[in-house]
Write an enzyme that holds these catalytic residues in place. Sequence first.
Site, PDB file in Angstrom:
ATOM      1  CE  LYS A 201      -1.837   3.006   1.954  1.00  0.00           C
ATOM      2  NZ  LYS A 201      -1.815   4.484   1.630  1.00  0.00           N
ATOM      3  CD  GLU A 276      12.627   4.385   8.962  1.00  0.00           C
ATOM      4  OE1 GLU A 276      12.735   5.335   9.777  1.00  0.00           O
ATOM      5  OE2 GLU A 276      12.484   4.537   7.749  1.00  0.00           O
ATOM      6  CB  CYS A 310      13.385   9.644   8.465  1.00  0.00           C
ATOM      7  SG  CYS A 310      14.331   8.266   7.774  1.00  0.00           S
ATOM      8  CD  GLU A 425      10.270  13.473  11.112  1.00  0.00           C
ATOM      9  OE1 GLU A 425      11.223  12.887  10.571  1.00  0.00           O
ATOM     10  OE2 GLU A 425       9.177  12.928  11.353  1.00  0.00           O
TER      11      GLU A 425
END
Length: 523
Positions: A201, A276, A310, A425
Amino acid sequence: MNKSSALNIPSDVSEIKVQNFINGQWCPPTTNKYMSSWNPATGQKSYAIPDSSSADVDNAVRAAKSAFPVWSSTLPEERAAILNRIADLIDQYGDKLAVIESQDQGKTVFSARTADMPLCSGYFRQFARCAVEGFEETKSQMNAPCTPVAVTQVENSVLQSTTQHVPSGVAALITPWNFPMLMVCEKLAPCIAVGNTCVVKPTEITSATPYLLTLILQAAGLPNGVANFVFGTGVNAGEPLVKHKDVRLVSFTGGCVTGAKIGSMAGGLLKRVSLELGGKNPSVVFNDCNLEHAVATHIRAAFQNQGEICLCASRQYVQRDIYDKFVKMFREMTTKEVRVGNPGDSKTYYGPMVSQQHMEKVLTYIRLAQQEGAKVEFLVNPSDPAVKNVANDGRLTISGMEGGYYIAPTLITGIKQNSRVMQEEIFGPVVCILPFDTEEDAVMLANDTQYGLGSSVFTQDKARLDRVTKQLNSGSVWGNSWMNWDDNMPFGGLGCSGTSREHGPWSLEFYTETKAIYSLVSR
């Protein structure tokens, strides 16, 4: 490879019509509903994406479950041959795929062509080798006890024990938008190499190259049902996939909030889960570093891929006696070298944010820093003819691409450590640089976060480098570098950065079940 000439890889993303890929066939969503995708460089509609539902998920999982018995028993050499053909086709069409990736995500064509696509094919080649080499299974032998309880025991016998890694079944692979095709390949290659089948997906924000990957999978001869792709939103397609009773394991890469939700859903159903997630990564620069190398590396760590990585070093801590010089060099070098604009231009350092929604999120943090009284600088070369305007919050207007989602390279100093700008973040071209005094201060500041994905240390003192790297709470730590990669090493984070490890043998461990086999034999 004879089928490769028939592959229809377009030259423009607007030519793509994304369809679900289920049991080797491309098909519309059962709802017949589609969503619009937008070209981030221009802000204009580019193509349509299926808005799939649980019915599509059911069809895809059913196909994967049906394909599992044959694929899991296929010889490793045969699976490896298919994976190598997939890699060859990615290389063959890499230039076209890079253009589509750039138009869909906003990254430069250069970075997509020279980094993303070679890594994609590299994953398939790496795990083709792993499929053939197999696992180094644990073996043990001991004298078998003969006790009254063990009434079937044989005297003078030996207990031989070994482990066996076997494929788990149907896997759900859910991937993000910052590296659309790369993140699919990173999960898909080890998953199918060991004999699993799967439903992928991809994110609905960047679905073009994952869809084109399905053309490559079929051309390479991957059997029907081994890899199925369902496109759509997390609510309508992702959640039913995670909850599906026939899905044995879930691998997700994305944001912390979504990851926590997926972890809760899958964990409650006793599924194996790999998460993750994001990062707010620190880098510590000591006064004995190679300053020019450190500054150049930190610019790359701040602005590569629009800061949509990231592992970007968005918190940079510099020892006070070189702080002013570091910031001055950072400012001057960025203004000179980091050009923002058309991602198809070879001179462009980075392109637009992936979407208007994400651009607005990044701009919100810049405005917050301004409201809190921090010094916010937009490091744009005033002589750059492509930049028509720099707004007060850093949004750029690029000539010929006025509707694109561009943000200037943003340097923030004088910000407080507990600011949301320092703690959350941002995932954009925004970097905060703060001073520190002692080694103890540096470690404390670096570890002051809920995340723990990556970190860096810059010093020429080997003893200090060893001390500090061991104290930093992150899954990956670089010394005098950033994001130098070895795919045989584990990758993952601590805390809000994730729960597991990927790459190399760690991926193989996740995608297999380990059995212990005991055999009683005569001495």
